[in-house]
Design an enzyme around this catalytic site. Structure first.
Site, PDB file in Angstrom:
ATOM      1  N   CYS A  71      22.985  19.948 -16.562  1.00  0.00           N
ATOM      2  CA  CYS A  71      22.985  18.691 -15.808  1.00  0.00           C
ATOM      3  C   CYS A  71      23.738  17.598 -16.567  1.00  0.00           C
ATOM      4  CB  CYS A  71      21.539  18.246 -15.545  1.00  0.00           C
ATOM      5  SG  CYS A  71      21.435  16.611 -14.810  1.00  0.00           S
ATOM      6  N   CYS A  74      21.416  14.374 -17.565  1.00  0.00           N
ATOM      7  CA  CYS A  74      20.389  14.428 -18.598  1.00  0.00           C
ATOM      8  C   CYS A  74      20.943  13.793 -19.875  1.00  0.00           C
ATOM      9  CB  CYS A  74      19.977  15.879 -18.856  1.00  0.00           C
ATOM     10  SG  CYS A  74      18.719  16.494 -17.710  1.00  0.00           S
ATOM     11  N   HIS A 136      14.543  15.095 -15.923  1.00  0.00           N
ATOM     12  CA  HIS A 136      15.304  15.790 -14.892  1.00  0.00           C
ATOM     13  C   HIS A 136      14.494  16.112 -13.635  1.00  0.00           C
ATOM     14  CE1 HIS A 136      18.638  18.390 -13.529  1.00  0.00           C
ATOM     15  NE2 HIS A 136      17.684  19.161 -13.035  1.00  0.00           N
ATOM     16  N   ASN A 176      20.603   9.111  -2.390  1.00  0.00           N
ATOM     17  CA  ASN A 176      20.494  10.321  -1.578  1.00  0.00           C
ATOM     18  C   ASN A 176      19.523  11.231  -2.294  1.00  0.00           C
ATOM     19  OD1 ASN A 176      22.618   9.399   0.052  1.00  0.00           O
ATOM     20  ND2 ASN A 176      24.148  10.461  -1.186  1.00  0.00           N
ATOM     21  N   HIS A 187      19.100  15.726 -10.528  1.00  0.00           N
ATOM     22  CA  HIS A 187      18.545  14.699 -11.425  1.00  0.00           C
ATOM     23  C   HIS A 187      18.326  13.388 -10.647  1.00  0.00           C
ATOM     24  CE1 HIS A 187      18.101  13.388 -15.714  1.00  0.00           C
ATOM     25  NE2 HIS A 187      18.049  12.232 -15.072  1.00  0.00           N
ATOM     26  N   HIS A 189      18.734  10.181  -9.290  1.00  0.00           N
ATOM     27  CA  HIS A 189      19.791   9.189  -9.471  1.00  0.00           C
ATOM     28  C   HIS A 189      20.216   8.619  -8.127  1.00  0.00           C
ATOM     29  CE1 HIS A 189      22.293  12.524  -8.108  1.00  0.00           C
ATOM     30  NE2 HIS A 189      23.310  11.688  -7.970  1.00  0.00           N
ATOM     31  N   GLN A 191      23.497   5.790  -6.373  1.00  0.00           N
ATOM     32  CA  GLN A 191      24.873   5.351  -6.579  1.00  0.00           C
ATOM     33  C   GLN A 191      25.025   3.912  -6.122  1.00  0.00           C
ATOM     34  OE1 GLN A 191      28.005   8.341  -5.542  1.00  0.00           O
ATOM     35  NE2 GLN A 191      26.304   9.397  -4.557  1.00  0.00           N
TER      36      GLN A 191
HETATM   37 ZN   LIG Z   1      19.235  16.157 -15.480  1.00  0.00          ZN
END
Ligand SMILES: [Zn+2]
Length: 361
Positions: A71, A74, A136, A176, A187, A189, A191
């Site tokens: 990933c 991470c 994660h 999303n 992970h 997150h 935007q």
């Molecule tokens: Zn990750």
């Protein structure tokens, strides 16, 4: 919240937002040998609808569903450098390596070759990635209220920063979540897009708000909020400064609007108390959404903010959270009516959805 700005190996900016001043100094260096990206994004205006479309062909090579041990979001470990050089972090924001819009895109002719009625421009803007936690396997809904507060501060900071960049006309923070939405990295997150134009949806909403203001002398979302609170049938959570409700003409099988009681144009305009209060309320909303089908709900969370230069006094900040999942294992597809004509057909009424969301969690 403390903030530290650094540079990645290819010159992109990375900014650490830490929950407390006790966080270790963010001094780790990006050791990767990264080629400089040369984004070539452009925008073209559809001559029939007047809407801008972005083209970013360089994005085809971007990372697609890597295994968890590869990933890129991470923290870095010994011998395995990622996009984040530090060994841990609270919230971190960095420029997208494969952006749809960027600052250093080449100039291009003002119209498409042979099509003088089709305006064309460099895709000058900025795209950033926001990681909500270094863990994660967590999700936004599992963050602590103080971490959500740090995320809100990061969104506000980035809204101000992107609004000040040349060419940026609107800043859009979003998340999303879930493979069903097309997420390529699991992970936790989101935007942030700094668009080089006012988006079609915002233009449409501003036109309606202006007409309503002229006729009634009040903000349309203010009246919607007051009426939803009075009716109560679609409200799912309330607090001192925010109300969450299923809108009375919801498009999606699951759709919730989270609206501040005070009219503000954007996230930077929120007070400390409003930010704290949002963190608590939004976590309660997300818990209800995950309880609805007794599984993590795939969703899109989209912040509606005022454009940078226009319609600021007409705008009213709000968050729209919606899902394509209509049962625990059935997706709503955007088929003929939705994709062809932008007419949504919803299989459930907003009142039914609100009742179910109030009953769970
Ligand atoms: Zn990750």
């Amino acid at each position: 919240m403390t903030r530290t700005s650094r540079r990645l190996a290819d010159g992109r900016e990375i900014i650490y937002f830490d929950d407390t001043p006790q966080a270790p100094p963010r001094t780790a260096v990006d050791t990767r040998d990264l080629p400089e990206q040369a984004p070539r994004s452009e925008v073209r205006r559809d001559p029939l609808t007047g809407e801008w479309v972005a083209m970013a062909a360089h994005r085809q090579t971007r990372t697609y569903k890597p295994p968890a041990d590869l990933c890129p979001l991470c923290p870095s470990t010994e011998g395995r450098p990622t996009e984040v050089p530090e060994s841990s972090y609270d919230v971190v924001v960095f420029e997208n390596r494969f952006p749809s819009f960027a600052q250093d895109v080449p100039e291009i002719p003002a119209t498409v070759a042979g099509m003088p009625m089709v305006a064309r421009a460099a895709g000058r803007g900025r795209c950033e990635v926001v990681c909500f936690t270094s863990e994660h396997t967590k999700s936004f809904g599992q963050l602590t209220p103080s971490r959500v507060r740090t995320v809100v501060d990061a969104w506000a900071d980035r809204t101000e920063a992107l609004s000040a960049l040349p060419g940026v006309e609107q800043v859009f923070p979003f998340e999303n979540r879930g493979e069903e939405i097309g997420v390529t990295l699991s992970h936790p997150h989101g935007q942030i897009y700094g668009y080089p134009f006012v988006t079609p949806k915002t233009e449409r909403m501003l036109a309606v708000a202006e007409q309503y203001q002229r006729t009634n002398g009040r903000a349309v979302l203010g009246d919607v909020l007051a009426a939803e609170r009075a009716a109560g049938t679609r409200v799912i959570e309330t607090s001192e400064h925010w109300t969450a409700f299923v809108p009375s003409a919801a498009r999606w099988p699951v759709e919730v609007h989270v609206v501040p009681h005070r009219q503000v144009p954007d996230l930077p305009a929120l007070s400390e108390a409003e930010r704290d209060d949002f963190a608590q309320l939004y976590l309660r909303v997300l818990r209800r959404l995950d309880a609805l089908y007794d599984r993590p709900l795939p969703y899109i969370a989209a912040w509606h903010q005022a454009p940078v230069r226009t319609g600021r006094d007409l705008s009213w900040l709000h968050l729209e959270v919606f899902s394509v999942l209509r049962t625990a294992d059935k997706l709503k597809y955007l088929a003929g009516s939705e994709s062809g004509m932008a007419v949504w057909i919803n299989d459930v009424t907003p009142e039914q959805v609100a009742e179910r969301l109030r009953a769970v969690g």
